[in-house]
Design an enzyme around this catalytic site. Structure first.
Site, PDB file in Angstrom:
ATOM      1  N   GLU A 137      38.981  64.780  64.741  1.00  0.00           N
ATOM      2  CA  GLU A 137      37.781  65.536  64.354  1.00  0.00           C
ATOM      3  C   GLU A 137      37.336  66.469  65.475  1.00  0.00           C
ATOM      4  OE1 GLU A 137      35.790  62.602  61.053  1.00  0.00           O
ATOM      5  OE2 GLU A 137      34.924  62.503  63.024  1.00  0.00           O
ATOM      6  N   GLU A 182      41.411  60.470  56.622  1.00  0.00           N
ATOM      7  CA  GLU A 182      40.255  59.558  56.588  1.00  0.00           C
ATOM      8  C   GLU A 182      39.465  59.842  55.324  1.00  0.00           C
ATOM      9  OE1 GLU A 182      37.538  59.152  59.866  1.00  0.00           O
ATOM     10  OE2 GLU A 182      39.160  59.446  61.328  1.00  0.00           O
TER      11      GLU A 182
HETATM   12  C1  BG6 Z   1      34.970  59.555  61.453  1.00  0.00           C
HETATM   13  C2  BG6 Z   1      35.673  59.007  62.674  1.00  0.00           C
HETATM   14  O1  BG6 Z   1      33.911  60.388  61.881  1.00  0.00           O
HETATM   15  O2  BG6 Z   1      34.333  58.697  60.591  1.00  0.00           O
HETATM   16  C3  BG6 Z   1      35.918  57.506  62.661  1.00  0.00           C
HETATM   17  O3  BG6 Z   1      36.887  59.671  62.907  1.00  0.00           O
HETATM   18  C4  BG6 Z   1      34.730  56.824  62.016  1.00  0.00           C
HETATM   19  O4  BG6 Z   1      36.178  57.086  63.963  1.00  0.00           O
HETATM   20  C5  BG6 Z   1      34.616  57.310  60.585  1.00  0.00           C
HETATM   21  O5  BG6 Z   1      34.766  55.432  62.087  1.00  0.00           O
HETATM   22  C6  BG6 Z   1      33.520  56.632  59.790  1.00  0.00           C
HETATM   23  O6  BG6 Z   1      32.321  56.723  60.459  1.00  0.00           O
HETATM   24  P1  BG6 Z   1      31.440  55.452  60.790  1.00  0.00           P
HETATM   25  O7  BG6 Z   1      30.386  55.943  61.643  1.00  0.00           O
HETATM   26  O8  BG6 Z   1      30.974  54.942  59.479  1.00  0.00           O
HETATM   27  O9  BG6 Z   1      32.343  54.489  61.481  1.00  0.00           O
END
Ligand code: BG6
Length: 465
Positions: A170, A360
């Protein structure tokens, strides 16, 4: 529902959110070891016992068992990151840490043993703490050299074992979180825009250098950038709102443009000019950026936002915007918008004409462990199944639209510590991990109902959706 035969189904984690063992195997400290409360917390002087990431889900010791479960779901690909401070504990020393190198060698060999291709993020919010404290992270041009040494080491060691690489997780999140994303110690409110964009320039150069070196050392490798995607819709048809959306998009598209087109876009030059932003670049760096562009674009997708001159403000992961009155939100207030995924896939492909990889996506939710009626335990996570079904249907729509989608790795395929809030209770996994926010729990793993659902999705190559 037609997914290509070679579609890479799988799941994703990051070292700092699951490995634990923060001071084992010769590992140095990373910035995450002093961030006990996630995104919004100030770093502590030393690691503190309330930091759940220090132990994570103990993946460092249990990866064999975990990868076996992922293989049981039929994963074709497993995304994780290499913790930089396992390889170079300080970051600026001459020799790498053999124990760290050996750890990932075993991990990747285990992936292959179970028929999974590793997809590796080189830097996922885990800059060695020493590089942050001594050099102010990516604000310093010296970081390019430290990163180059690190990538040469891992490419030399893992050539033939890892085919897919992502240079920075990101990368655009540095705009919103200079410390977590870029290891920059200067508090955000004191960081000038020139220093911020200079740091970003250093990351671009490092990313292009990594792409160049990867292609030299591993001709079969594919290197991607990784963008935090957040489709932004105008709140109203007011032309002011439309222009606001365009400007918001530019700030994020800039990162993909640099990786795919390899040059500073006109809209950023204008922004620099009008805001007195001065950055140092050399002709050699600009040539490197132009010549060593990425093979594919990967991105995370969780939510969409609205922009406009009026409306209620909300915050998602890192960035905020205006509340969309048509969308429901998760328990953590992130708007749920499956169609946003089709939209962004089309938008990115229209813009960059590169293969896309969704690395993701998922639902962070509170889960309850219940009896499964057969003497075991499980989680009845229909909400997660619903969320993912709706999102995957939109991926299929985008494929129908003609977008080349390489694969889909759902985030936090096994429960792990959240990045933004540092909680365990914000769970994304197909596999429940018995660990609580107060650090208690047996760490035992339990497949949730979504585990069996995803297994079926993969086995049918999406046909059952
Ligand atoms: C993304 C990141 O922003 O979102 C991850 O690359 C992160 O590392 C994921 O875990 C989900 O966000 P969160 O804050 O719910 O863990």
């Amino acid at each position: 529902m037609l997914f290509p035969a070679n579609f890479l189904w799988g799941g994703a984690v990051a070292a700092n959110q699951c490995e634990g063992a923060y001071n084992e195997g010769g590992k140095g400290l990373s910035i995450q070891d002093v961030l006990p409360h996630g995104l919004k917390s100030a770093p502590t002087a030393e690691p503190t016992p309330d930091n759940l990431k220090l132990k994570g889900i103990d993946f460092y010791h249990r990866y064999e068992e975990d990868l076996k479960l992922m293989a049981e779901m039929g994963f074709k690909v497993f995304r994780t990151s290499i913790a930089w401070s396992r390889i170079y504990p300080l970051g600026d020393e001459a020799e790498p840490n053999e124990q760290g190198l050996a750890f990932y060698e075993k991990l990747f060999a285990t992936c292959h043993k179970y028929g999974m291709e590793p997809l590796v993020t080189i830097s996922h919010y885990e800059t060695p703490l020493h590089l942050a404290r001594k050099y102010n992270g990516w604000a310093s041009p010296q970081m390019i050299g430290f990163y180059e040494k690190y990538v040469r080491t891992i490419f030399d060691r893992y050539k033939g074992q890892v085919k897919y690489w992502l240079t920075f997780n990101e990368i655009n999140s540095v705009l919103h979180s200079p410390f977590m994303s870029g290891g920059i110690v200067t508090p955000q409110e004191e960081l000038s825009l020139s220093d911020l964009y200079q740091a970003i320039h250093h990351e671009f150069v490092a990313s292009a250098l990594a792409t160049k070196i990867a292609h030299e050392i591993m001709p079969e490798a594919q290197v991607g950038c990784m963008i935090l995607s957040m489709p932004t819709y105008p709140l109203t048809p007011n032309p002011d709102d439309i222009i606001k959306v365009m400007e918001c998009d530019h700030f994020n598209d800039f990162f993909g443009d640099m990786h795919v087109r390899g040059e500073y876009p006109g809209y950023m030059k204008r922004y620099f000019r009008e805001n007195g932003i001065k950055i140092k670049t050399t002709p050699a760096e600009l040539a490197l950026l132009k010549e060593h562009t990425v093979d594919f674009v990967s991105f995370s997708y969780y939510l969409s936002l609205c922009e406009g001159v009026e409306g209620e403000d909300i915050v998602g992961n890192f960035m905020g915007g205006k509340k969309n009155p048509y969308l429901q939100a998760s328990e953590w207030g992130w708007p749920i918008d499956p169609q946003g995924l089709r939209y962004i896939l089309n938008k990115f492909y229209d813009r960059w004409q590169k293969p896309l990889f969704i690395v993701e996506n998922g639902l962070g939710a509170k889960d309850e462990l219940v009896n499964d009626g057969q003497g075991g335990k499980t989680v009845q996570d229909d909400y997660r199944i619903r969320y993912m079904t709706e999102h995957l249907k939109q991926v299929a729509e985008a494929i129908e639209d003609g977008v080349p989608v390489m694969g889909y790795t759902s985030w936090g395929c096994i429960d792990l510590v959240s990045a933004s809030t540092a909680q365990m209770s914000k769970r994304y996994g197909f596999i429940y991990v018995d660990r609580n926010d107060d650090g208690t729990g047996t760490l035992q793993r339990y497949p949730k109902q979504s585990f069996y659902w995803y297994k079926n999705v993969i086995a049918s190559n999406g046909a059952c959706l």
